[in-house]
Design a protein around this motif. Structure first.
Motif, PDB file in Angstrom:
ATOM      1  N   GLU A   1       0.829  -1.208   0.000  1.00 21.00           N
ATOM      2  CA  GLU A   1       0.000   0.000   0.000  1.00 21.00           C
ATOM      3  C   GLU A   1       0.865   1.261   0.000  1.00 21.00           C
ATOM      4  OE1 GLU A   1      -2.752   2.143   3.280  1.00 21.00           O
ATOM      5  OE2 GLU A   1      -3.273   0.052   2.869  1.00 21.00           O
ATOM      6  N   ALA A   2       1.897   1.268   0.834  1.00 24.94           N
ATOM      7  CA  ALA A   2       2.813   2.414   0.884  1.00 24.94           C
ATOM      8  C   ALA A   2       3.539   2.568  -0.448  1.00 24.94           C
ATOM      9  CB  ALA A   2       3.823   2.242   2.019  1.00 24.94           C
ATOM     10  N   PHE A   3       3.995   1.458  -1.005  1.00 25.41           N
ATOM     11  CA  PHE A   3       4.703   1.488  -2.286  1.00 25.41           C
ATOM     12  C   PHE A   3       3.814   2.041  -3.388  1.00 25.41           C
ATOM     13  CE2 PHE A   3       5.924  -0.358  -6.327  1.00 25.41           C
ATOM     14  CZ  PHE A   3       7.279  -0.113  -6.361  1.00 25.41           C
ATOM     15  N   ASP A   4       2.573   1.564  -3.453  1.00 24.07           N
ATOM     16  CA  ASP A   4       1.655   2.029  -4.492  1.00 24.07           C
ATOM     17  C   ASP A   4       1.375   3.531  -4.362  1.00 24.07           C
ATOM     18  OD1 ASP A   4       1.501  -0.458  -5.664  1.00 24.07           O
ATOM     19  OD2 ASP A   4      -0.374  -1.024  -4.654  1.00 24.07           O
ATOM     20  N   ALA A   5       1.237   4.007  -3.133  1.00 19.69           N
ATOM     21  CA  ALA A   5       0.991   5.441  -2.915  1.00 19.69           C
ATOM     22  C   ALA A   5       2.189   6.262  -3.378  1.00 19.69           C
ATOM     23  CB  ALA A   5       0.694   5.712  -1.446  1.00 19.69           C
ATOM     24  N   ILE A   6       3.383   5.803  -3.070  1.00 16.13           N
ATOM     25  CA  ILE A   6       4.596   6.540  -3.453  1.00 16.13           C
ATOM     26  C   ILE A   6       4.819   6.469  -4.956  1.00 16.13           C
ATOM     27  CG2 ILE A   6       7.103   6.634  -3.181  1.00 16.13           C
ATOM     28  CD1 ILE A   6       5.456   7.584  -0.730  1.00 16.13           C
ATOM     29  N   ASN A   7       4.473   5.362  -5.558  1.00 19.24           N
ATOM     30  CA  ASN A   7       4.692   5.197  -7.001  1.00 19.24           C
ATOM     31  C   ASN A   7       3.839   6.154  -7.826  1.00 19.24           C
ATOM     32  OD1 ASN A   7       5.995   4.044  -9.199  1.00 19.24           O
ATOM     33  ND2 ASN A   7       4.461   2.440  -9.434  1.00 19.24           N
ATOM     34  N   LEU A   8       2.820   6.749  -7.232  1.00 15.33           N
ATOM     35  CA  LEU A   8       2.003   7.734  -7.935  1.00 15.33           C
ATOM     36  C   LEU A   8       2.637   9.119  -7.926  1.00 15.33           C
ATOM     37  CD1 LEU A   8      -1.529   6.734  -6.600  1.00 15.33           C
ATOM     38  CD2 LEU A   8      -0.536   6.192  -8.832  1.00 15.33           C
ATOM     39  N   MET A   9       3.668   9.313  -7.116  1.00 15.97           N
ATOM     40  CA  MET A   9       4.303  10.624  -6.982  1.00 15.97           C
ATOM     41  C   MET A   9       5.233  10.900  -8.157  1.00 15.97           C
ATOM     42  SD  MET A   9       5.188  10.493  -2.898  1.00 15.97           S
ATOM     43  CE  MET A   9       5.916  12.112  -2.829  1.00 15.97           C
ATOM     44  N   MET A  10       5.465  12.192  -8.400  1.00 18.46           N
ATOM     45  CA  MET A  10       6.399  12.624  -9.431  1.00 18.46           C
ATOM     46  C   MET A  10       7.826  12.476  -8.896  1.00 18.46           C
ATOM     47  SD  MET A  10       4.398  13.462 -11.856  1.00 18.46           S
ATOM     48  CE  MET A  10       5.058  14.592 -13.024  1.00 18.46           C
ATOM     49  N   ASN A  11       8.784  12.356  -9.799  1.00 15.38           N
ATOM     50  CA  ASN A  11      10.180  12.146  -9.411  1.00 15.38           C
ATOM     51  C   ASN A  11      10.705  13.234  -8.478  1.00 15.38           C
ATOM     52  OD1 ASN A  11      10.228   9.838 -10.933  1.00 15.38           O
ATOM     53  ND2 ASN A  11      11.409  10.711 -12.605  1.00 15.38           N
ATOM     54  N   GLN A  12      10.438  14.493  -8.802  1.00 17.45           N
ATOM     55  CA  GLN A  12      10.975  15.574  -7.985  1.00 17.45           C
ATOM     56  C   GLN A  12      10.385  15.554  -6.579  1.00 17.45           C
ATOM     57  OE1 GLN A  12      13.579  17.588  -8.943  1.00 17.45           O
ATOM     58  NE2 GLN A  12      13.572  18.028  -6.763  1.00 17.45           N
ATOM     59  N   GLU A  13       9.115  15.185  -6.466  1.00 13.37           N
ATOM     60  CA  GLU A  13       8.502  15.055  -5.141  1.00 13.37           C
ATOM     61  C   GLU A  13       9.226  13.987  -4.327  1.00 13.37           C
ATOM     62  OE1 GLU A  13       3.830  15.769  -5.160  1.00 13.37           O
ATOM     63  OE2 GLU A  13       4.457  14.311  -6.679  1.00 13.37           O
ATOM     64  N   ILE A  14       9.514  12.868  -4.951  1.00 16.31           N
ATOM     65  CA  ILE A  14      10.200  11.783  -4.253  1.00 16.31           C
ATOM     66  C   ILE A  14      11.586  12.230  -3.815  1.00 16.31           C
ATOM     67  CG2 ILE A  14      11.188   9.465  -4.535  1.00 16.31           C
ATOM     68  CD1 ILE A  14       8.779   8.828  -6.340  1.00 16.31           C
ATOM     69  N   ILE A  15      12.293  12.905  -4.693  1.00 16.71           N
ATOM     70  CA  ILE A  15      13.635  13.384  -4.352  1.00 16.71           C
ATOM     71  C   ILE A  15      13.569  14.338  -3.161  1.00 16.71           C
ATOM     72  CG2 ILE A  15      15.561  14.809  -5.174  1.00 16.71           C
ATOM     73  CD1 ILE A  15      14.978  13.607  -7.991  1.00 16.71           C
ATOM     74  N   ASP A  16      12.644  15.293  -3.206  1.00 17.79           N
ATOM     75  CA  ASP A  16      12.520  16.269  -2.116  1.00 17.79           C
ATOM     76  C   ASP A  16      12.144  15.592  -0.804  1.00 17.79           C
ATOM     77  OD1 ASP A  16      13.124  18.247  -3.949  1.00 17.79           O
ATOM     78  OD2 ASP A  16      11.032  18.868  -4.235  1.00 17.79           O
ATOM     79  N   TRP A  17      11.183  14.671  -0.855  1.00 16.84           N
ATOM     80  CA  TRP A  17      10.736  13.994   0.360  1.00 16.84           C
ATOM     81  C   TRP A  17      11.829  13.089   0.919  1.00 16.84           C
ATOM     82  CZ3 TRP A  17       5.161  12.789   1.768  1.00 16.84           C
ATOM     83  CH2 TRP A  17       4.319  13.833   1.389  1.00 16.84           C
ATOM     84  N   LEU A  18      12.573  12.434   0.043  1.00 20.14           N
ATOM     85  CA  LEU A  18      13.669  11.592   0.524  1.00 20.14           C
ATOM     86  C   LEU A  18      14.741  12.429   1.220  1.00 20.14           C
ATOM     87  CD1 LEU A  18      14.296   8.840  -2.165  1.00 20.14           C
ATOM     88  CD2 LEU A  18      13.948   8.490   0.264  1.00 20.14           C
ATOM     89  N   GLU A  19      15.050  13.560   0.639  1.00 16.48           N
ATOM     90  CA  GLU A  19      16.053  14.438   1.239  1.00 16.48           C
ATOM     91  C   GLU A  19      15.616  14.876   2.635  1.00 16.48           C
ATOM     92  OE1 GLU A  19      18.457  18.570   0.221  1.00 16.48           O
ATOM     93  OE2 GLU A  19      16.833  17.921  -1.086  1.00 16.48           O
ATOM     94  N   ALA A  20      14.372  15.322   2.738  1.00 18.83           N
ATOM     95  CA  ALA A  20      13.857  15.746   4.040  1.00 18.83           C
ATOM     96  C   ALA A  20      13.732  14.552   4.984  1.00 18.83           C
ATOM     97  CB  ALA A  20      12.505  16.429   3.867  1.00 18.83           C
ATOM     98  N   GLY A  21      13.310  13.421   4.464  1.00 17.19           N
ATOM     99  CA  GLY A  21      13.128  12.226   5.287  1.00 17.19           C
ATOM    100  C   GLY A  21      14.432  11.691   5.849  1.00 17.19           C
TER     101      GLY A  21
END
Length: 158
Positions: free
Chosen positions: A86-106
């Motif tokens: 479920e978490a994977f599917d939710a994240i897979n809907l995100m755009m690349n830049q969103e993932i990069i930004d969230w990973l950096e903050a995370g």
């Protein structure tokens, strides 16, 4: 007076200069007019192209859920495979830049010890998606999350 006037009309000295001035002025006027016409058309084309590209959805069907990325959560009873999917599917809907930004903050929050196990689950899902999309260096992801078979430092925070 008519002799002077007729002499003036038949005299060709300086005519080339006058011709060049007239031709240059016409050329500049045409260039300005063309730029004015093209500017409006180019703006419209750029807007249309931008809208089309924003509407296009790139296929990321190659990104697959990898249960092994979530093993530390399963072992500690912090998540089930269904929750990880479920978490994977939710994240897979995100755009690349969103993932990069969230990973950096995370990662910064992870190092500061400010994440809950659920936050870490989603962060791991982001790392899994980022690795498969190849948007972040694999060594960084392996260092923190062990997505390439390494242990990763995430386990020490769980």
């Amino acid at each position: 007076m008519s002799a002077i006037f007729s002499s003036f009309l038949s005299d060709e000295s300086g005519a080339v200069t006058v011709d060049w001035v007239v031709l240059s002025a016409a050329s500049v006027a045409m260039s300005i007019a063309t730029a004015g016409v093209l500017t409006g058309g180019l703006d419209a084309m750029v807007s249309r192209l931008d809208a089309e590209l924003r509407d296009q959805q790139m296929s990321d069907s190659f990104v697959r859920f990898t249960s092994a990325h979530f093993e530390p959560f399963y072992e500690r009873g912090l998540a089930t495979p269904e929750q990880a999917l479920e978490a994977f599917d939710a994240i897979n809907l995100m755009m690349n830049q969103e993932i990069i930004d969230w990973l950096e903050a995370g990662i910064a929050q992870l190092q500061a010890g400010q994440l809950t196990p659920e936050d870490m689950l989603y962060l791991t899902a982001m790392a899994s998606v980022a690795r498969q999309r190849n948007i972040i260096d694999a060594q960084i992801l392996d260092q923190y999350f062990g997505v390439d078979g390494g242990t990763g430092s995430l386990e020490s925070y769980l």
